[in-house]
Design a protein around this motif. Structure first.
Motif, short mmCIF file in Angstrom:
data_model
loop_
_atom_site.label_atom_id
_atom_site.label_comp_id
_atom_site.label_asym_id
_atom_site.label_seq_id
_atom_site.Cartn_x
_atom_site.Cartn_y
_atom_site.Cartn_z
N ASP A 135 0.84 -1.19 0.00
CA ASP A 135 0.00 0.00 0.00
C ASP A 135 0.88 1.25 0.00
OD1 ASP A 135 0.95 0.24 2.61
OD2 ASP A 135 -0.94 -0.30 3.55
N ARG A 136 0.25 2.42 0.08
CA ARG A 136 0.99 3.67 -0.02
C ARG A 136 1.90 3.90 1.18
NH1 ARG A 136 -2.24 7.48 0.51
NH2 ARG A 136 -4.27 6.45 0.51
N ASP A 137 1.49 3.45 2.35
CA ASP A 137 2.36 3.58 3.52
C ASP A 137 3.63 2.75 3.36
OD1 ASP A 137 0.62 5.30 4.81
OD2 ASP A 137 -0.40 3.70 5.91
N ALA A 138 3.48 1.53 2.85
CA ALA A 138 4.65 0.70 2.62
C ALA A 138 5.54 1.29 1.54
CB ALA A 138 4.21 -0.72 2.24
N LEU A 139 4.94 1.91 0.53
CA LEU A 139 5.73 2.55 -0.53
C LEU A 139 6.58 3.67 0.04
CD1 LEU A 139 6.35 2.89 -3.59
CD2 LEU A 139 4.44 4.53 -3.64
N GLN A 140 6.02 4.46 0.98
CA GLN A 140 6.78 5.54 1.59
C GLN A 140 8.04 5.01 2.27
OE1 GLN A 140 5.10 8.38 0.09
NE2 GLN A 140 5.67 9.30 2.03
N ALA A 141 7.95 3.82 2.85
CA ALA A 141 9.11 3.23 3.51
C ALA A 141 10.08 2.60 2.51
CB ALA A 141 8.65 2.17 4.52
N LEU A 142 9.55 2.16 1.39
CA LEU A 142 10.38 1.43 0.42
C LEU A 142 11.25 2.36 -0.43
CD1 LEU A 142 10.99 -1.34 -1.00
CD2 LEU A 142 9.13 -0.74 -2.61
N LEU A 143 10.69 3.49 -0.88
CA LEU A 143 11.38 4.35 -1.84
C LEU A 143 11.54 5.76 -1.29
CD1 LEU A 143 9.63 3.39 -5.22
CD2 LEU A 143 11.84 2.60 -4.36
N PRO A 144 12.64 6.43 -1.64
CA PRO A 144 12.82 7.83 -1.24
C PRO A 144 11.99 8.75 -2.11
CG PRO A 144 14.64 7.15 -2.61
CD PRO A 144 13.79 5.92 -2.42
N ALA A 145 11.95 10.02 -1.72
CA ALA A 145 11.28 11.03 -2.54
C ALA A 145 11.90 11.06 -3.93
CB ALA A 145 11.39 12.40 -1.88
N GLY A 146 11.08 11.40 -4.92
CA GLY A 146 11.56 11.48 -6.30
C GLY A 146 10.54 10.91 -7.26
N GLY A 147 10.93 10.88 -8.53
CA GLY A 147 10.00 10.50 -9.58
C GLY A 147 9.52 9.07 -9.50
N ALA A 148 10.39 8.13 -9.14
CA ALA A 148 9.98 6.72 -9.10
C ALA A 148 8.84 6.53 -8.12
CB ALA A 148 11.18 5.84 -8.74
N ARG A 149 9.00 7.08 -6.92
CA ARG A 149 7.93 6.92 -5.93
C ARG A 149 6.67 7.66 -6.37
NH1 ARG A 149 9.14 8.70 0.08
NH2 ARG A 149 8.18 10.67 -0.56
N ASN A 150 6.84 8.82 -7.01
CA ASN A 150 5.69 9.57 -7.48
C ASN A 150 4.83 8.74 -8.43
OD1 ASN A 150 3.88 11.63 -8.30
ND2 ASN A 150 5.28 12.31 -9.89
N ALA A 151 5.46 8.14 -9.43
CA ALA A 151 4.70 7.39 -10.43
C ALA A 151 3.92 6.24 -9.78
CB ALA A 151 5.64 6.85 -11.50
N VAL A 152 4.56 5.52 -8.87
CA VAL A 152 3.90 4.39 -8.21
C VAL A 152 2.82 4.89 -7.25
CG1 VAL A 152 4.23 2.37 -6.74
CG2 VAL A 152 5.93 2.93 -8.49
N ASP A 153 3.13 5.94 -6.49
CA ASP A 153 2.16 6.47 -5.54
C ASP A 153 0.88 6.91 -6.24
OD1 ASP A 153 1.67 7.57 -2.69
OD2 ASP A 153 1.32 9.33 -3.95
N CYS A 154 1.01 7.62 -7.36
CA CYS A 154 -0.17 8.05 -8.10
C CYS A 154 -0.94 6.86 -8.64
CB CYS A 154 0.23 9.00 -9.23
SG CYS A 154 0.84 10.60 -8.64
N ALA A 155 -0.23 5.84 -9.10
CA ALA A 155 -0.91 4.64 -9.58
C ALA A 155 -1.68 3.96 -8.45
CB ALA A 155 0.11 3.68 -10.19
N LEU A 156 -1.11 3.93 -7.26
CA LEU A 156 -1.79 3.32 -6.11
C LEU A 156 -3.02 4.11 -5.71
CD1 LEU A 156 1.25 2.20 -3.92
CD2 LEU A 156 -0.40 0.70 -5.08
N TRP A 157 -2.95 5.43 -5.76
CA TRP A 157 -4.13 6.25 -5.47
C TRP A 157 -5.26 5.92 -6.44
CZ3 TRP A 157 -5.70 9.40 -1.64
CH2 TRP A 157 -4.76 9.92 -0.76
N GLU A 158 -4.96 5.88 -7.73
CA GLU A 158 -6.02 5.60 -8.70
C GLU A 158 -6.55 4.19 -8.54
OE1 GLU A 158 -6.98 6.67 -13.26
OE2 GLU A 158 -5.18 5.44 -13.01
N LEU A 159 -5.67 3.24 -8.29
CA LEU A 159 -6.09 1.86 -8.10
C LEU A 159 -7.04 1.75 -6.90
CD1 LEU A 159 -5.67 -1.05 -9.16
CD2 LEU A 159 -3.78 -1.25 -7.51
N GLN A 160 -6.69 2.39 -5.80
CA GLN A 160 -7.53 2.36 -4.61
C GLN A 160 -8.90 2.98 -4.89
OE1 GLN A 160 -5.84 4.35 -1.20
NE2 GLN A 160 -7.62 3.96 0.11
#
Length: 344
Positions: free
Chosen positions: A86-111
Motif C-alpha cells: 500500500d501507499r504507507d509501505a511505498l513511503q518506507a520502500l522508496l525515497p522522494a523522487g520520480g519513481a515513488r511519485n509514479a507508483v504512488d499516483c498509480a496506487l491512489w487511482e487503483l484504490q
C-alpha cells in the motif's frame, strides 16, 4: 522481503508495467541554464487483474532523476511493488523522487477504482473545481515575451522565467507588464541570482507590480535570503524538495512550491500542504511540464493551494486523450482523465 513492505493479509498481487514516453515539446522552452525540447516521462501501470492504476513522472532533472534511473529503481524493487504493497509501505520502500511519485499516483487511482470513488474523495478534498492557473513564458527575448503574453488571451495569471542576465530580465519584466497590464504575474529565477545581483531585479519587480519571486538563489544558499529586503512573496522550488526539507528551510520563504515529482507523490504532497500551513507558509502546486496524466494528481492537491501552476500539458506536442482542459484561464480535470470515478 522486509517487514516495511510486507503486504497486508489478503492483499491482491499486482502486475507492474512501465514505459518511457518521449513527450516532445511544441517549441523549445528556456529557463536559467537550460533549454528543453522534450520532457521524457516514465509511465507506470499497476494492474490487479480487475483495475489499473496509472502514474506519470518526469523526475527532477537537476538531481539526475531521469526516467531511465526511475525504471532501474522500480525494476530493482519489482518483487516488493508487485506484492500488493500500500501507499504507507511505498513511503518506507522508496525515497522522494520520480519513481515513488509514479507508483504512488498509480496506487491512489487503483484504490479509488477498487472503492468505486474518486481520489479527491479518498484524499478528503471537496469535489474538484476548475482552478485559475499560471501560464508560463520562457526566458526569451523581450519582444517574444510580449508576444507570448498577448497570445495567452484567456490567462488571468502569468509566470515569467528569468535567466539571471539582469538587464535582459528587467526588459522581459517590463515587456510582459506592458503587454498585459491587468494580469497577476510572478517570475521564476530558477536559482539564477545572487545577493550581489538581486537589487535591480527587485526594484523592477516592484515597479511592475509583480506578486511572486520564485527561487532567486541557488539551492543550499537559502540563508542569503535573510538579509534581503523584499516586498513580494519569495517561493521555494529547488530549495524544498520534500517534507524533511520543508521542516529545515521553511523559515527562509513565504511560499512553498510543491511538485509531486520532487516529493515523491500525492501522499507526501498532501502531508507537505498540511505542514506548510502550520508553519505559516502559502502553498503553491507546480509541475515538471508533463502530460495530463501528471497534471491530474497535482490538480487534486491544487484544490487546497493558494497558487496553481499546472500548465505543463500546454507545452506538450501531443497530450493524452482524454486530457485536462483549459478554459478562461483555469485548468479543469474531468474524472475520466485520472483518479477513479466520482462519488455517487
Amino acid at each position: 522481503m522486509s517487514a516495511a513492505v510486507m503486504p497486508r493479509a489478503g492483499t491482491a498481487r499486482l502486475s507492474l508495467h512501465m514505459a518511457i514516453e518521449p513527450l516532445p515539446l511544441k517549441t523549445p522552452f528556456r529557463i536559467s541554464g537550460h533549454a528543453f525540447t522534450a520532457m521524457p516521462a516514465l509511465d507506470v501501470v499497476l494492474d490487479d487483474g480487475g483495475h489499473r492504476g496509472r502514474g506519470e513522472a518526469a523526475g527532477v532533472y537537476y538531481l539526475g532523476d531521469t526516467p531511465q534511473a526511475m525504471w532501474r529503481t522500480l525494476e530493482h524493487h519489482r518483487e516488493a511493488l508487485e506484492s500488493g504493497l500500500d501507499r504507507d509501505a511505498l513511503q518506507a520502500l522508496l525515497p522522494a523522487g520520480g519513481a515513488r511519485n509514479a507508483v504512488d499516483c498509480a496506487l491512489w487511482e487503483l484504490q479509488a477504482l477498487r472503492a468505486g470513488t474518486s481520489v479527491a474523495a479518498l484524499a478528503g478534498t471537496a469535489p474538484p473545481r476548475p482552478l485559475t492557473t499560471t501560464f508560463t513564458i520562457g526566458a526569451d527575448d523581450p519582444a517574444t515575451v510580449a508576444r507570448r503574453a498577448r497570445d495567452w488571451t484567456d490567462a488571468r495569471a502569468l509566470k515569467l522565467k528569468l535567466d539571471g542576465e539582469v538587464d535582459v530580465d528587467i526588459e522581459r519584466i517590463r515587456a510582459l507588464r506592458a503587454a498585459r497590464p491587468e494580469v497577476w504575474f510572478g517570475v521564476d529565477a530558477n536559482q539564477g541570482y545572487a545577493p550581489a545581483t538581486i537589487e535591480p531585479l527587485l526594484r523592477a519587480l516592484s515597479d511592475a507590480g509583480a506578486s511572486l519571486l520564485e527561487q532567486p538563489f541557488a539551492r543550499g544558499r537559502e540563508a542569503d535570503l535573510d538579509g534581503i529586503d523584499v516586498a513580494i512573496d519569495i517561493a521555494a522550488d529547488e530549495s524544498i524538495q520534500d517534507l524533511a526539507e520543508l521542516e529545515a528551510r521553511a523559515r527562509h520563504f513565504d511560499v512553498v512550491n510543491i511538485k509531486l515529482d520532487k516529493c515523491g507523490g500525492l501522499t507526501e504532497a498532501l502531508a507537505m500542504e498540511r505542514r506548510a500551513r502550520r508553519l505559516g507558509l502559502k502553498v503553491m502546486v507546480g509541475n515538471m511540464l508533463g502530460s495530463s496524466l501528471a497534471a491530474a494528481p497535482a490538480f487534486v492537491l491544487g484544490q487546497r493551494c493558494d497558487l496553481v501552476d499546472l500548465d505543463g500539458p500546454t507545452f506538450i506536442a501531443r497530450d493524452r486523450v482524454p486530457g485536462v482542459r483549459y478554459v478562461d484561464g483555469a485548468i479543469d480535470c474531468p474524472h475520466r482523465v485520472w483518479g477513479g470515478m466520482p462519488c455517487a
